[in-house]
Design a protein around this motif. Structure first.
Motif, PDB file in Angstrom:
ATOM      1  N   LEU A 335       0.533  -1.242  -0.486  1.00 50.79           N
ATOM      2  CA  LEU A 335       0.139   0.309  -0.154  1.00 50.79           C
ATOM      3  C   LEU A 335       0.847   0.782  -0.474  1.00 50.79           C
ATOM      4  CD1 LEU A 335      -2.883  -1.142   2.573  1.00 50.79           C
ATOM      5  CD2 LEU A 335      -3.275  -0.055   0.283  1.00 50.79           C
ATOM      6  N   THR A 336       2.125   1.475   0.698  1.00 53.23           N
ATOM      7  CA  THR A 336       2.726   2.829   1.191  1.00 53.23           C
ATOM      8  C   THR A 336       3.368   2.837  -0.851  1.00 53.23           C
ATOM      9  OG1 THR A 336       3.485   1.710   3.148  1.00 53.23           O
ATOM     10  CG2 THR A 336       4.988   3.419   2.034  1.00 53.23           C
ATOM     11  N   TRP A 337       4.209   1.288  -1.286  1.00 57.45           N
ATOM     12  CA  TRP A 337       4.115   2.050  -2.794  1.00 57.45           C
ATOM     13  C   TRP A 337       3.321   2.075  -3.595  1.00 57.45           C
ATOM     14  CZ3 TRP A 337       8.800   2.197  -4.787  1.00 57.45           C
ATOM     15  CH2 TRP A 337       9.668   1.919  -4.020  1.00 57.45           C
ATOM     16  N   ALA A 338       2.335   1.548  -3.932  1.00 53.51           N
ATOM     17  CA  ALA A 338       0.759   1.937  -4.721  1.00 53.51           C
ATOM     18  C   ALA A 338       0.719   3.096  -4.239  1.00 53.51           C
ATOM     19  CB  ALA A 338      -0.332   1.186  -4.033  1.00 53.51           C
ATOM     20  N   LEU A 339       0.797   4.312  -2.420  1.00 57.75           N
ATOM     21  CA  LEU A 339       0.767   5.222  -2.726  1.00 57.75           C
ATOM     22  C   LEU A 339       2.278   6.531  -3.175  1.00 57.75           C
ATOM     23  CD1 LEU A 339      -1.185   5.968   0.885  1.00 57.75           C
ATOM     24  CD2 LEU A 339      -1.819   6.580  -1.007  1.00 57.75           C
ATOM     25  N   ILE A 340       2.998   5.702  -3.678  1.00 60.08           N
ATOM     26  CA  ILE A 340       4.134   6.623  -3.802  1.00 60.08           C
ATOM     27  C   ILE A 340       4.224   6.677  -4.791  1.00 60.08           C
ATOM     28  CG2 ILE A 340       6.705   6.416  -4.338  1.00 60.08           C
ATOM     29  CD1 ILE A 340       6.609   5.045  -1.049  1.00 60.08           C
ATOM     30  N   GLU A 341       3.900   5.911  -5.819  1.00 61.38           N
ATOM     31  CA  GLU A 341       3.236   5.696  -7.527  1.00 61.38           C
ATOM     32  C   GLU A 341       2.479   5.751  -7.840  1.00 61.38           C
ATOM     33  OE1 GLU A 341       5.543   4.451  -9.625  1.00 61.38           O
ATOM     34  OE2 GLU A 341       6.847   3.141  -8.682  1.00 61.38           O
ATOM     35  N   LEU A 342       1.705   6.728  -7.232  1.00 59.96           N
ATOM     36  CA  LEU A 342       0.696   7.290  -7.270  1.00 59.96           C
ATOM     37  C   LEU A 342       0.930   8.865  -7.236  1.00 59.96           C
ATOM     38  CD1 LEU A 342      -2.817   5.344  -6.184  1.00 59.96           C
ATOM     39  CD2 LEU A 342      -1.678   5.663  -8.374  1.00 59.96           C
ATOM     40  N   ASP A 511       9.093  16.147  -0.762  1.00 61.10           N
ATOM     41  CA  ASP A 511      10.350  17.178  -1.873  1.00 61.10           C
ATOM     42  C   ASP A 511      10.258  16.904  -2.906  1.00 61.10           C
ATOM     43  OD1 ASP A 511      10.943  17.300   1.033  1.00 61.10           O
ATOM     44  OD2 ASP A 511      11.731  15.224   1.127  1.00 61.10           O
ATOM     45  N   GLY A 512       9.498  16.916  -3.689  1.00 58.14           N
ATOM     46  CA  GLY A 512       8.966  17.063  -5.431  1.00 58.14           C
ATOM     47  C   GLY A 512       9.188  15.696  -5.838  1.00 58.14           C
ATOM     48  N   PRO A 513       8.925  15.889  -7.375  1.00 60.11           N
ATOM     49  CA  PRO A 513       8.714  14.619  -7.699  1.00 60.11           C
ATOM     50  C   PRO A 513      10.258  13.802  -8.314  1.00 60.11           C
ATOM     51  CG  PRO A 513       8.627  16.819  -9.219  1.00 60.11           C
ATOM     52  CD  PRO A 513       8.601  17.230  -8.345  1.00 60.11           C
ATOM     53  N   ASN A 514      11.482  14.548  -8.081  1.00 58.18           N
ATOM     54  CA  ASN A 514      12.731  13.662  -8.317  1.00 58.18           C
ATOM     55  C   ASN A 514      13.162  13.135  -6.868  1.00 58.18           C
ATOM     56  OD1 ASN A 514      12.802  14.750 -11.227  1.00 58.18           O
ATOM     57  ND2 ASN A 514      13.331  16.743 -10.379  1.00 58.18           N
ATOM     58  N   THR A 515      12.120  12.857  -5.334  1.00 59.43           N
ATOM     59  CA  THR A 515      12.851  12.435  -4.595  1.00 59.43           C
ATOM     60  C   THR A 515      13.228  11.947  -4.505  1.00 59.43           C
ATOM     61  OG1 THR A 515      10.765  13.584  -3.120  1.00 59.43           O
ATOM     62  CG2 THR A 515      11.754  11.843  -2.521  1.00 59.43           C
ATOM     63  N   LYS A 516      14.381  11.114  -4.504  1.00 59.92           N
ATOM     64  CA  LYS A 516      14.893  10.102  -4.669  1.00 59.92           C
ATOM     65  C   LYS A 516      15.182   9.243  -2.945  1.00 59.92           C
ATOM     66  CE  LYS A 516      18.263  11.260  -7.649  1.00 59.92           C
ATOM     67  NZ  LYS A 516      17.736  10.917  -9.760  1.00 59.92           N
ATOM     68  N   LEU A 517      14.697   7.883  -3.256  1.00 62.11           N
ATOM     69  CA  LEU A 517      14.799   6.341  -2.520  1.00 62.11           C
ATOM     70  C   LEU A 517      15.130   5.440  -2.493  1.00 62.11           C
ATOM     71  CD1 LEU A 517      10.243   6.130  -3.238  1.00 62.11           C
ATOM     72  CD2 LEU A 517      11.532   7.594  -1.539  1.00 62.11           C
ATOM     73  N   GLU A 518      15.422   5.300  -1.493  1.00 68.71           N
ATOM     74  CA  GLU A 518      16.519   3.876  -1.021  1.00 68.71           C
ATOM     75  C   GLU A 518      15.541   2.920  -0.522  1.00 68.71           C
ATOM     76  OE1 GLU A 518      20.018   5.426   0.912  1.00 68.71           O
ATOM     77  OE2 GLU A 518      19.185   4.990   2.682  1.00 68.71           O
ATOM     78  N   LYS A 528      12.222   4.095   2.186  1.00 65.58           N
ATOM     79  CA  LYS A 528      12.278   4.872   2.475  1.00 65.58           C
ATOM     80  C   LYS A 528      13.208   6.433   1.871  1.00 65.58           C
ATOM     81  CE  LYS A 528      16.285   4.547   5.919  1.00 65.58           C
ATOM     82  NZ  LYS A 528      17.588   5.721   4.977  1.00 65.58           N
ATOM     83  N   ILE A 529      13.202   7.549   2.185  1.00 59.95           N
ATOM     84  CA  ILE A 529      14.402   8.627   1.529  1.00 59.95           C
ATOM     85  C   ILE A 529      15.291   9.031   1.651  1.00 59.95           C
ATOM     86  CG2 ILE A 529      14.176  11.044   1.602  1.00 59.95           C
ATOM     87  CD1 ILE A 529      11.340  11.343   2.215  1.00 59.95           C
ATOM     88  N   VAL A 530      16.254   9.134   0.538  1.00 59.18           N
ATOM     89  CA  VAL A 530      17.349   8.651   0.914  1.00 59.18           C
ATOM     90  C   VAL A 530      18.083   9.515   1.727  1.00 59.18           C
ATOM     91  CG1 VAL A 530      19.571   8.639  -0.628  1.00 59.18           C
ATOM     92  CG2 VAL A 530      17.997   8.178  -1.614  1.00 59.18           C
ATOM     93  N   GLY A 531      19.270   9.164   2.512  1.00 59.91           N
ATOM     94  CA  GLY A 531      19.921  10.070   3.991  1.00 59.91           C
ATOM     95  C   GLY A 531      19.116   9.902   5.058  1.00 59.91           C
ATOM     96  N   GLU A 532      17.706   9.683   5.197  1.00 61.35           N
ATOM     97  CA  GLU A 532      17.207   9.508   7.000  1.00 61.35           C
ATOM     98  C   GLU A 532      17.257   8.719   7.501  1.00 61.35           C
ATOM     99  OE1 GLU A 532      12.711  11.200   5.895  1.00 61.35           O
ATOM    100  OE2 GLU A 532      13.704  12.821   5.063  1.00 61.35           O
ATOM    101  N   GLU A 533      17.120   8.366   8.356  1.00 60.06           N
ATOM    102  CA  GLU A 533      17.728   7.505   9.400  1.00 60.06           C
ATOM    103  C   GLU A 533      16.222   6.717   9.104  1.00 60.06           C
ATOM    104  OE1 GLU A 533      19.918   6.496  11.164  1.00 60.06           O
ATOM    105  OE2 GLU A 533      21.113   7.810  10.629  1.00 60.06           O
ATOM    106  N   GLU A 534      14.737   7.243   9.638  1.00 55.89           N
ATOM    107  CA  GLU A 534      13.809   5.817   9.711  1.00 55.89           C
ATOM    108  C   GLU A 534      13.742   5.860   8.751  1.00 55.89           C
ATOM    109  OE1 GLU A 534      11.084   7.331  12.528  1.00 55.89           O
ATOM    110  OE2 GLU A 534      12.410   7.973  14.106  1.00 55.89           O
ATOM    111  N   CYS A 535      12.699   4.338   8.687  1.00 56.20           N
ATOM    112  CA  CYS A 535      11.950   4.356   7.329  1.00 56.20           C
ATOM    113  C   CYS A 535      10.242   4.696   7.636  1.00 56.20           C
ATOM    114  CB  CYS A 535      11.495   2.261   6.865  1.00 56.20           C
ATOM    115  SG  CYS A 535      13.071   1.961   6.771  1.00 56.20           S
ATOM    116  N   ARG A 536      10.661   6.185   6.846  1.00 53.56           N
ATOM    117  CA  ARG A 536       9.529   6.944   7.503  1.00 53.56           C
ATOM    118  C   ARG A 536       9.305   7.142   5.461  1.00 53.56           C
ATOM    119  NH1 ARG A 536      10.191  11.481   8.490  1.00 53.56           N
ATOM    120  NH2 ARG A 536       7.367  11.671   9.586  1.00 53.56           N
ATOM    121  N   MET A 537       7.768   7.534   4.932  1.00 55.02           N
ATOM    122  CA  MET A 537       7.486   7.814   4.370  1.00 55.02           C
ATOM    123  C   MET A 537       6.422   9.308   4.211  1.00 55.02           C
ATOM    124  SD  MET A 537       8.530   8.062   0.582  1.00 55.02           S
ATOM    125  CE  MET A 537       9.199   6.842   0.844  1.00 55.02           C
TER     126      MET A 537
END
Length: 545
Positions: A335-342, A511-518, A528-537
């Motif tokens: 579900l998290t990935w679905a919201l990210i892709e949307l 952080d905009g459409p070019n947000t980098k994820l890992e 998670k967002i690149v560089g951030e400690e916790e697995c938050r989205m």
């Protein structure tokens, strides 16, 4: 523990591991070589194998490249995998299976010929006991037959309102957050909320227990699951698990991780035992609770009515722990990935909202049957999320006996032979790279790495995906007799949640459409967002006008 003491422990552990491995090597040499000599990337270390991948890297890209370079079946000198969050390489070889005929053989033809490793069994047993995820052979067949009625279309149809209701609880909570923001939008950690929704839905639909985490209630289960994301497996715990194969008494040594497993299992068993006892009393009093359609109640009824496939009370309770372990992460992550892709693909989000809004603006929420057959674009988005972001990335098994695996395309071996099958010996680790197969250009065409729901509607698949078996030619739910039994449960929960959230809210990347994820490797593989400690989205959320 002082550094010198810790070093001494590790040295001693390595010595014991070395002795244990030496005995295994001697046994293999006495039997004679039977494994087909496969090509593959070179080892970086005899002890630590191939350690190229970092904790945030996606190995599926490398697997696809190696399949092109070395053939659809190849070997990598890497570790025994202990869990999804840790690995230990001790000179072992893992065979990667990218050939569709070989994949089908592992999943279907030799279902019980490839099993969990003893290390994996030890870890699973400490969490869930004698549940279906750990069962093998005849025990697995018997448990699956008892569980099947609880996951039938009839059963899931009755549970769909639970999933919709949970999604509306999230809506109420998000409306409150938006009401407190003067700009009419706010950044919301959707991953945390999908965790809450997943657990609460599983609790109510699975065993008639509302954890209440969406409304902010404290839950021991949620607390333990959250704790897993902050605790990494230490080297001491890793060596304890490995040495436990040779010296089982070591597995009883208490550690922080082991204590969490124990706490999780105790609480789930406590809840399940309460429902089992209530159900027994109702049966003795000849009173049926027709409002309760939970999985465990149907399982209890099915098991008690079956003379051919009965389950013990211990097995019934273990299924509920298995349901949480299997369903919590996969549902919340997907579900998290679905919201990210949307959020990344605004045109897809708009098209999906239009389909849902046009048909159900004044007609209430879709029914289970409409989710299955009446919403083609929602179905396409669901399939594409499952293809791009499977909750499980690999199926890792160990050959229980010597076997010959057929291939659909011949390969060249390391000793320059052309073969259309490979031989493996008992104890050989094999891996089906689910994520790699689902995103492979060979099977899905040159646009395989793109999020493109239209591929499921236009029918213009560029690759040869029909060679892959499984649900919609995907390996996201596995395949064969061990295909995920909870597939209809997961699909209904996913579609019901997405239908409510997309009709009521719009999503953008914070952080905009070019947000980098890992990828964050905690209890599972989470974005998670690149560089951030916790697995938050965090996504930027606003109401739909």
């Amino acid at each position: 523990m002082a550094p010198t003491q810790q070093l001494g422990f590790i040295d001693a552990s390595l010595l014991l591991v070395g002795l244990w491995l030496s005995l295994k090597v001697i046994r293999i040499l006495l039997r004679g070589p039977k494994n087909t000599q496969l090509n593959g990337p070179p080892s970086e270390s005899w002890i630590f194998g191939f350690s190229h991948f970092t904790n945030t890297e996606d190995p599926s890209v490398a697997y696809e490249q190696w399949a092109e370079q070395y053939g659809a079946v190849f070997r990598i000198p890497i570790a025994i995998y202990l869990s999804i969050t840790s690995r230990l390489a001790i000179g072992q070889t893992k065979i990667i299976i990218c050939d569709p005929k070989a994949i089908q053989h592992i999943y279907s033809k030799s279902t019980y010929g490839y099993v969990n490793s003893q290390l994996r069994k030890n870890e699973l047993n400490s969490i869930m006991g004698k549940g279906i995820l750990l069962a093998e052979g005849d025990i697995h067949k018997r448990q699956r037959k008892s569980l099947t009625p609880a996951f039938s279309n009839v059963a899931i149809r009755q549970l769909t309102p639970v999933f919709i209701d949970s999604a509306y609880k999230v809506k109420v909570a998000w409306d409150a957050l938006l009401d407190s923001n003067v700009n009419g939008e706010t950044a919301i950690d959707v991953q945390g909320w999908m965790n809450h929704l997943s657990l609460d839905s599983l609790g109510i639909a699975g065993f008639s227990h509302d954890f209440g985490t969406i409304q902010g209630k404290h839950s021991v289960i949620a607390e333990v699951l959250d704790s897993f994301s902050m605790i990494k497996m230490s080297s001491v715990e890793t060596f304890k698990l490995v040495l436990g194969l040779a010296f089982p008494i070591l597995t009883h040594i208490p550690t922080q991780r082991k204590n969490l497993f124990k706490k999780f299992r105790y609480k789930t068993e406590e809840i399940s035992k309460g429902l089992v006892e209530r159900t027994r009393k109702e049966k003795e009093g000849d009173v049926e609770n027709k409002q309760d359609r939970s999985v465990i109640r149907l399982l209890i009824k099915s098991s008690s009515d079956s003379l051919e496939h009965p389950m013990s009370e211990e097995e019934v309770i273990a299924q509920m722990t298995s349901l949480i372990v299997a369903g919590y992460n996969t549902t919340s992550i997907t579900l998290t990935w679905a919201l990210i892709e949307l959020a990344r693909n605004q045109s897809v989000q708009t098209k999906l909202r239009e389909e849902l809004t046009c048909q159900y603006r004044n007609a209430g929420d879709p029914t289970y049957d409409q989710f299955i057959n009446g919403l083609p674009y929602l179905d396409a988005v669901t399939n594409e999320v499952l293809r791009m972001h499977s909750g499980s990335w690999e199926t890792i098994r160990v050959a229980a006996k010597d076997d010959v695996i057929p291939l659909s395309v011949p390969i060249q071996t390391a000793d320059n032979k052309t073969v259309d099958c490979i031989s493996v010996t008992a104890g050989q680790v094999v891996s089906i790279p689910i994520r790699s197969a689902n995103r492979s250009e060979r099977f899905w065409g040159t646009d395989a790495k793109e999020f493109k729901p239209e591929r499921w509607i236009e029918g213009d698949m560029q690759g040869d995906m029909t060679k892959i078996q499984g649900y919609r030619h995907l390996l996201s739910f596995g395949d064969g007799p061990r295909m995920c039994l909870g597939k209809p449960f997961a699909l209904a929960a996913f579609k019901a949640t997405l239908s409510v959230l997309v009709r009521n809210f719009a999503f953008e990347l914070r952080d905009g459409p070019n947000t980098k994820l890992e990828i964050g490797r905690v209890l599972a593989l989470r974005p998670k967002i690149v560089g951030e400690e916790e697995c938050r989205m965090p996504l930027r959320v606003r109401r739909v006008d």
